[in-house]
Structure formats: C-alpha cells, structure tokens
Design an enzyme around this catalytic site. Structure first.
Site, short mmCIF file in Angstrom:
data_model
loop_
_atom_site.label_atom_id
_atom_site.label_comp_id
_atom_site.label_asym_id
_atom_site.label_seq_id
_atom_site.Cartn_x
_atom_site.Cartn_y
_atom_site.Cartn_z
N HIS A 94 51.32 25.82 30.44
CA HIS A 94 50.49 27.00 30.17
C HIS A 94 51.33 28.23 29.82
CE1 HIS A 94 47.08 24.66 30.95
NE2 HIS A 94 46.25 25.67 31.10
N ASP A 156 45.01 34.24 38.94
CA ASP A 156 43.58 34.30 38.63
C ASP A 156 43.03 32.94 38.21
OD1 ASP A 156 43.75 36.98 39.05
OD2 ASP A 156 43.83 37.52 36.93
N GLU A 269 41.83 44.31 41.80
CA GLU A 269 42.29 44.22 40.41
C GLU A 269 41.52 45.27 39.61
OE1 GLU A 269 42.59 40.60 38.24
OE2 GLU A 269 43.84 39.60 39.73
#
Ligand code: FAD
Length: 518
Positions: A94, A156, A269
């Site tokens: 990723h 996340d 956040e």
C-alpha cells in the site's frame, strides 16, 4: 514470554496461484537450491510490480513467499552473496511511490508468514500481542477483540501490514494520546540485512530496535512485533462538527489534545472540505450515516471562505454505560468548542466498525474503479507555527477545488515519539499531519497524473520558499541531498545503522536511498 522462534507458514498452492517451485531466472538461479519451506513465483502471478500508488511499476525477477524465518535468513544470505541482487519486503503493497518494489531484484511476500499470539496480561505485565510482520492490522484487531483486547494506536485504514506501518510510523486520531504505532512496540524480531536473526528490545539490541521503527525497511526485515494491548471498549460515539474559521478549528484541536486524558476524547482528527455541495469534497462528506440530518448550509456564516473545516472526535464507552451520564460528559467536552452551532453530527457504532470505518469507502471506490486508479497522495508533517500560513496558501488557494478525497489535518505532539527511532518529524513540540488522499478516476475521465504530481510539487515548493520546515511522511526523494535534508541531524546515525545492519544495501531498494554495493 519470548516470541516463538518461527511463525507458522501458509503454503501457497502452486496450482491456484501459478507459483512455480523450480524457476531459474538468470540473476537469481541460486534461489532454486535454497530448499525453502515456502515457495517462489514469477512476477505477474501472485504479486505483480504494482502498489496502491499506481505510479511506479518495477518488475522484480521473482517473488519469494517465505514459509519460515529461516527462509528469510536463507534468502537474505543468498542475496548478500550475489553481486547485484536486492530484496524488498512487501507487506500489503500500500505504498504510493514504489517503496516495496525491487526492480530486477527479489520481492519477499511477507503475507505468507502467518502468526498472531496473544498474552492477556498478568499482575506484573500488561497484555500484548506477538504478530508476524506480514499480518494485517485488521486481522490483529479481529484476533485481539476475541479476548476483549486491542492495540492502542491505529491507522485510519486497517488492511496494512504490521511490518509496513512499523517501517514508517502508523498515525491516526489516537496518536496524540498513545503516540504512533511505532511508540507501542515492546520488541521486534528482525532479520538484518546481513542475515542475522535477532530479537531487539529497548534495552537489548536497542540500536536495531529503534533503527527499525520508522526505518523505511533499511536495516532488516521485521518478522514479528510485540505490540501493547489495552482493554477494548464495546462502543464508540463518533462526532463531527464544522468550522468556518481555521484559527478556531485548530485552536479547538490543540485544546483537545492538551487536556488530561479523562477530560478529552479518545480520538481527535479533522479534515478540510470545500464550501459547496460537492458529494465527495463538500458538505455531504461530513454526514456520518444516512440517519444524520442533512447538512443545513444556511448555518454557514456569509464570511466563510472556499473551505470549511471538520473536527472529528470519538469517545469510547461500554454497553452498560448510562446514556444520561455519557451524553452529559460529551456535552461538557463539546461546550467550550467554537464550531458552528447546528453543524454537529454524531453516530454510535461498535469499536470494530469505528476502527474499520474506511472499509465502506473502499467498497464504494472499488465499485466505481477509483480504488484501482493511480493515487498520487502526499503526506506531510507541518509544524504548528506554520499551519495557519499553510492553510491560507495550500488549503484555501492551491487546493480550493478539493482533491477528490479526504484532506486530513490534525495535530500530534512530539513527546509521544522517541527520538531514538528512525522516524523523522519536525522539531516543534506540536505538528500537524496533513494528508492529501487523492482519489480521481483514471485519465481521461480524471486529470492526467502529471498535473496532480505537479500540484504536489507546487505545494512542496511553496513550503520551501515560505521557510516551512515540514517533513514528508512516507517520504520519497530522488537525490541524496534531498534525503540528507530530510534526515537532518539524524542522517549520520541513519548511515551508521545502514553500514552496521545492511552494509551492501540489499534491502528495500524501492525507497531509493542507497544503491546496492558489491
Ligand atoms: P508496503 O507498501 O508493503 O511496504 C512499505 C515499506 O515497508 C517498503 O519499503 C517495504 O519494503 C517495507 N516493509 C514492508 N514490510 C516490512 C517488514 N516486515 N520488515 C521491514 N520492512 C518492511 N499510514 C498511516 O500512518 N496512517 C493511516 O491512517 C494510513 N492510512 C492509509 C490508507 C490507505 C488506503 C493507504 C493506501 C495507506 C495508508 N497509510 C496510512 C500509509 C501506510 O501506513 C503505509 O503506506 C504502509 O507502508 C503500508 O503498509 P504495507 O503493509 O502496505 O507496506
């Protein structure tokens, strides 16, 4: 509680994945004689030369699916003995800029090593989990939740590997409280670039322990990590509030991360949105569930600019919590905040669903094809003293049309990062994570990738000319002088660790920091 010396392996079936066991490609023919527990495949079968970024496509000679730590030692030793091979551990691929790729080298598919073992704690020792480097955080979460426990610090998005995020940092809304994922590790089992297999602790083999944390895969392969756990809550109240004024937004974020633990949220956040009804970047992006009332844009003050700001917080609670008390507590925590009254949304969900909240967005993006399109993401750590200037130029000017996905902005504090770790952060006590999570349809339906990359460059150029001492998170540079600037006074230590643990520079060539030497 020593970690077991080897992880159990999942053998990948030659028939189902096209894996071959006896390949003899020109430059890595000695692989076939290694007598591995695992297997070997050619690119184009199980894993290709791709990553989430979709910008670099470096084809390896072969992919090794290790069946044991001993396999990794054998492969590292063989690569060291070769004149020019390199080796890239790949977690879940990723990365954005080819960091887990190995052009004409070998890729080590870490996901083929499986193992998650939980220690539930004792009166003298807190609970922890031993997870193999290729395990995905989503699987670590599922396993630990079965016994009512969970890691404290998250990303996340959960289908990322333990070794991949620990090689970078691992940040999210819990970072202000517990530090990044790399601050929540008790020990690591590592195979160094010289083929030495060892367990590293903060007290023993500490140079490699701290070196590997945020070390961009440069010093060794993380085969296993011991990660701190805490009791998992049952439920989460997830809350979003909207601001028109950046100064009020950031002051409230900074207030929340500075309060004592019992007086603040468990997660803080925030993100930037466009002040319009764009379904991706605008007002609708704030709604948390179909049950949320619609976004009443008439509440936005006339003085608001092209961007609005959304504070995102969450509080843990249990099934037996008294709702009257819970609501009062949350009201008390929200009371001093200066968001636009009426633009306040909340949603209650299980702890698992909260941590796995990006999954729904992934499903939608996959169905529309934008999950598989290129993602020229940019992640920065911006010092607190410059975040207002950054907002004025970058959010409100350069990015006034949005990025087709979330623009995250939230503060974290330096004191939760151990300076002995390799991870690089700005010098100020508080700094902001800024993440441009760009999602666009592939060209020609979306903009050409070059124009998006040029916008990233424009932002970096602005930071340089405005004297913003930001640091790239998930860094990628092309020249040694850029890397030197990135590491600053930690460059010498990084070099020293490289020459100690991977002197021939065989590891993680896709980071493009060092060249393979003979
Ligand atoms: P890979 O891309 O496979 O590898 C990354 C680097 O680590 C490579 O250099 C590789 O060689 C090296 N490496 C991999 N495994 C090992 C190992 N076992 N030992 C040594 N080196 C190894 N980051 C955050 O901090 N917070 C977030 O909220 C967040 N959200 C994300 C959401 C999405 C959709 C994506 C795509 C990325 C996100 N990231 C986030 C970034 C992510 O943490 C990094 O890109 C991470 O490296 C990805 O893990 P991976 O397993 O895919 O690593």
């Amino acid at each position: 509680h020593e970690p077991p010396s080897s992880c159990t392996a999942t053998r990948i079936s030659p028939a189902s994945s096209g894996i071959i066991s006896n390949t003899k490609p020109a430059d890595c023919s000695s692989l076939a004689s290694l007598d591995l527990h695992g297997s070997i495949s050619l690119p184009g079968t199980a894993i290709t030369s791709e990553d989430f970024g979709g910008i670099y496509h470096h084809k390896p000679l072969a992919i090794v699916h290790p069946g044991s730590v001993e396999d990794i030692v054998k492969v590292v030793t063989m690569v060291n003995a070769s004149p020019n091979l390199t080796l890239a551990a790949m977690g879940n691929g990723h990365s954005i800029n080819g960091q887990a790729q190995a052009l004409n080298g070998l890729v080590l598919d870490m996901k083929s090593l499986k193992g998650i073992e939980i220690f539930q704690g004792s009166p003298t020792e807190g609970p922890y989990v031993d997870a193999c480097g290729g395990e995905l955080w989503i699987d670590v979460l599922k396993a630990t939740l079965r016994v009512g426990l969970a890691p404290r610090s998250w990303t996340d998005y959960l289908p990322l590997s333990v070794g991949g995020t620990l090689s970078n940092g691992g940040v999210s809304g819990q970072t202000f409280k517990f530090g990044p994922q790399i601050s929540n590790v008790l020990n690591l089992h590592v195979v160094s670039g010289k083929g030495e297999s060892m367990t590293c602790y903060p007290e023993k083999n500490q140079d490699l322990f701290y070196g590997a944390l945020g070390g961009l895969g440069q010093f060794g392969i993380i085969t296993k990590a011991r990660i701190m756990l805490q009791r998992a809550p049952h439920m989460v109240r997830w809350i979003r509030t909207v601001y028109a004024d950046f100064e009020e937004f950031r002051a409230d974020q900074e207030l929340l991360i500075s309060l004592p633990e019992e007086r603040t949220f468990d997660y803080v956040e925030g993100f930037v949105l466009t002040n319009n009804d764009d379904p991706i970047s605008g007002w609708p992006s704030v709604l948390l569930s179909p049950s949320n009332s619609s976004f009443d844009f008439k509440l936005i003050p006339q003085t608001a600019g092209p961007m609005l700001y959304c504070l995102e917080v969450a509080l843990h609670y249990d099934h037996d919590e008294d709702f009257v008390t819970l609501n009062k507590r949350i009201e008390g925590m929200l009371a001093p905040l200066r968001f636009i009254k009426g633009l306040h949304f909340s949603f209650d969900l299980s702890y698992f669903d909260f941590l796995n909240r990006v999954h729904a967005a992934e499903v939608a993006a996959r169905s529309s094809g934008i999950w598989d399109a290129p993602h020229p993401w940019l992640n920065l750590f911006v010092p607190k003293s410059k975040i207002s200037a950054f907002d004025a130029k970058v959010f409100r000017e350069i990015l006034k049309d949005g990025v087709g996905g979330p623009i995250l902005v939230y503060p974290v504090t330096r004191n939760k990062w151990d300076s002995r770790m390799s991870a690089i952060i700005p010098g100020e006590d508080t700094f902001y994570l800024v993440a441009l999570l760009r999602f666009s349809p592939p060209y020609p339906s979306g903009p050409p990738i070059q124009s998006i990359l040029a916008q990233n460059e424009q932002i970096l150029h602005y930071c340089t000319t405005a004297g913003i001492d930001m640091k790239l998170y998930l860094p990628h540079y092309k020249t040694e002088s850029d890397w030197k600037r990135h590491f600053g006074r930690k460059w010498q230590q990084f070099l020293q660790r490289k020459s100690t643990y991977d002197p021939k520079a065989i590891l993680a060539p896709g980071q493009r920091i060092f060249s393979r030497s003979t």
